[in-house]
Design a protein around this motif. Structure first.
Motif, PDB file in Angstrom:
ATOM      1  N   UNK A   1       2.162   5.247   8.730  1.00 29.40           N
ATOM      2  CA  UNK A   1       3.466   5.612   9.293  1.00 29.40           C
ATOM      3  C   UNK A   1       3.916   4.636  10.382  1.00 29.40           C
ATOM      4  N   UNK A   2       2.967   4.014  11.069  1.00 23.28           N
ATOM      5  CA  UNK A   2       3.297   3.096  12.168  1.00 23.28           C
ATOM      6  C   UNK A   2       3.657   1.687  11.691  1.00 23.28           C
ATOM      7  N   UNK A   3       3.493   1.414  10.409  1.00 19.56           N
ATOM      8  CA  UNK A   3       3.843   0.088   9.885  1.00 19.56           C
ATOM      9  C   UNK A   3       5.354  -0.118   9.979  1.00 19.56           C
ATOM     10  N   UNK A   4       5.796  -1.389  10.119  1.00 25.06           N
ATOM     11  CA  UNK A   4       7.240  -1.651  10.050  1.00 25.06           C
ATOM     12  C   UNK A   4       7.787  -1.123   8.710  1.00 25.06           C
ATOM     13  N   UNK A   5       9.023  -0.644   8.730  1.00 20.97           N
ATOM     14  CA  UNK A   5       9.625   0.058   7.588  1.00 20.97           C
ATOM     15  C   UNK A   5       9.427  -0.654   6.249  1.00 20.97           C
ATOM     16  N   UNK A   6       9.811  -1.905   6.179  1.00 23.68           N
ATOM     17  CA  UNK A   6       9.740  -2.643   4.898  1.00 23.68           C
ATOM     18  C   UNK A   6       8.295  -2.781   4.435  1.00 23.68           C
ATOM     19  N   UNK A   7       7.411  -3.102   5.378  1.00 24.83           N
ATOM     20  CA  UNK A   7       6.007  -3.289   5.033  1.00 24.83           C
ATOM     21  C   UNK A   7       5.382  -1.978   4.552  1.00 24.83           C
ATOM     22  N   UNK A   8       5.776  -0.866   5.208  1.00 19.75           N
ATOM     23  CA  UNK A   8       5.265   0.448   4.806  1.00 19.75           C
ATOM     24  C   UNK A   8       5.739   0.795   3.397  1.00 19.75           C
ATOM     25  N   UNK A   9       7.019   0.531   3.113  1.00 14.19           N
ATOM     26  CA  UNK A   9       7.558   0.815   1.774  1.00 14.19           C
ATOM     27  C   UNK A   9       6.785   0.049   0.709  1.00 14.19           C
ATOM     28  N   UNK A  10       6.556  -1.226   0.958  1.00 12.02           N
ATOM     29  CA  UNK A  10       5.839  -2.073  -0.004  1.00 12.02           C
ATOM     30  C   UNK A  10       4.411  -1.558  -0.197  1.00 12.02           C
ATOM     31  N   UNK A  11       3.746  -1.268   0.912  1.00 10.88           N
ATOM     32  CA  UNK A  11       2.372  -0.799   0.879  1.00 10.88           C
ATOM     33  C   UNK A  11       2.241   0.496   0.066  1.00 10.88           C
ATOM     34  N   UNK A  12       3.090   1.466   0.365  1.00 12.04           N
ATOM     35  CA  UNK A  12       3.049   2.767  -0.315  1.00 12.04           C
ATOM     36  C   UNK A  12       3.372   2.613  -1.795  1.00 12.04           C
ATOM     37  N   UNK A  13       4.394   1.824  -2.102  1.00 16.45           N
ATOM     38  CA  UNK A  13       4.780   1.652  -3.507  1.00 16.45           C
ATOM     39  C   UNK A  13       3.670   0.969  -4.312  1.00 16.45           C
ATOM     40  N   UNK A  14       2.990   0.014  -3.692  1.00 23.92           N
ATOM     41  CA  UNK A  14       1.940  -0.720  -4.408  1.00 23.92           C
ATOM     42  C   UNK A  14       0.665   0.105  -4.571  1.00 23.92           C
ATOM     43  N   UNK A  15       0.184   0.678  -3.461  1.00 27.59           N
ATOM     44  CA  UNK A  15      -1.115   1.340  -3.500  1.00 27.59           C
ATOM     45  C   UNK A  15      -1.078   2.813  -3.884  1.00 27.59           C
TER      46      UNK A  15
END
Length: 195
Positions: free
Chosen positions: A128-142
């Motif tokens: 949740x603390x990741x920058x918005x774009x990075x969090x979106x990418x991370x969640x979508x990938x993993x």
């Protein structure tokens, strides 16, 4: 004759500790579909979802005598999440969560419900603390199992940008997990000295 379908979860767990197979069957029947839906939502792979649910439920039978569970549905959901993360880890080319896997089998007993809950809370907070774009990418990938190309298309960015963000985030997560593992081992070790 016992009607296990009418038992509360706690009664079923108590019966399970007495090696009553019908209590296990009642737990299996009560939670299988719900757990399958949960695993399938995360993986979109029927065979893998079924295997994960089967493994989680069989594990309860195997550990029935030492199992300490306060709230069965929450315990099962957390177990499913751990198995899903491990499955994704094993089936991705990236070495995502290598350290996480080490933590699962480390000396402080990751199968303890408290450790599982606390660790997942920390992991959720980190994501949740990741920058918005990075969090979106991370969640979508993993967690949604999308490819870098699919994410790039969805977010209207280049595949290279997706890969760079994944690389940075994964390195940060590994560093964070390594620090967390050291802290937890130190805490675990100090609690042994107090005993």
């Amino acid at each position: 004759m016992n009607n296990y379908q009418t038992y509360t979860d706690q009664q079923l767990l108590d019966s399970l500790k007495l090696n009553e197979e019908k209590a296990f069957t009642a737990i299996y029947n009560r939670y299988w579909e719900q757990l399958y839906r949960s695993a399938y939502r995360k993986l979109t792979d029927k065979a893998a979802a079924k295997e994960i649910v089967h493994d989680v439920l069989i594990d309860i039978w195997k550990r029935r005598e030492s199992l300490s569970v306060n709230h069965l549905p929450a315990y099962l959901e957390k177990a499913i999440r751990f198995r899903v993360i491990n499955y994704i880890n094993r089936n991705k080319s990236s070495h995502f969560l290598d350290v996480f896997q080490t933590i699962l089998y480390s000396p402080f007993e990751a199968d303890s419900q408290v450790n599982m809950q606390e660790f997942l809370k920390l992991l959720d907070a980190w994501i949740a603390a990741l920058p918005e774009k990075r969090r979106q990418i991370f969640v979508k990938y993993y967690f949604e199992n999308l490819s870098a190309r699919e994410i790039a298309s969805e977010l209207d960015i280049s595949a290279k940008t997706v890969q760079n963000n994944l690389s940075i985030t994964t390195q940060q997560l590994k560093a964070w997990l390594t620090q967390l593992m050291v802290i937890m081992m130190v805490v675990s070790g100090s609690s042994h000295f107090k005993a």
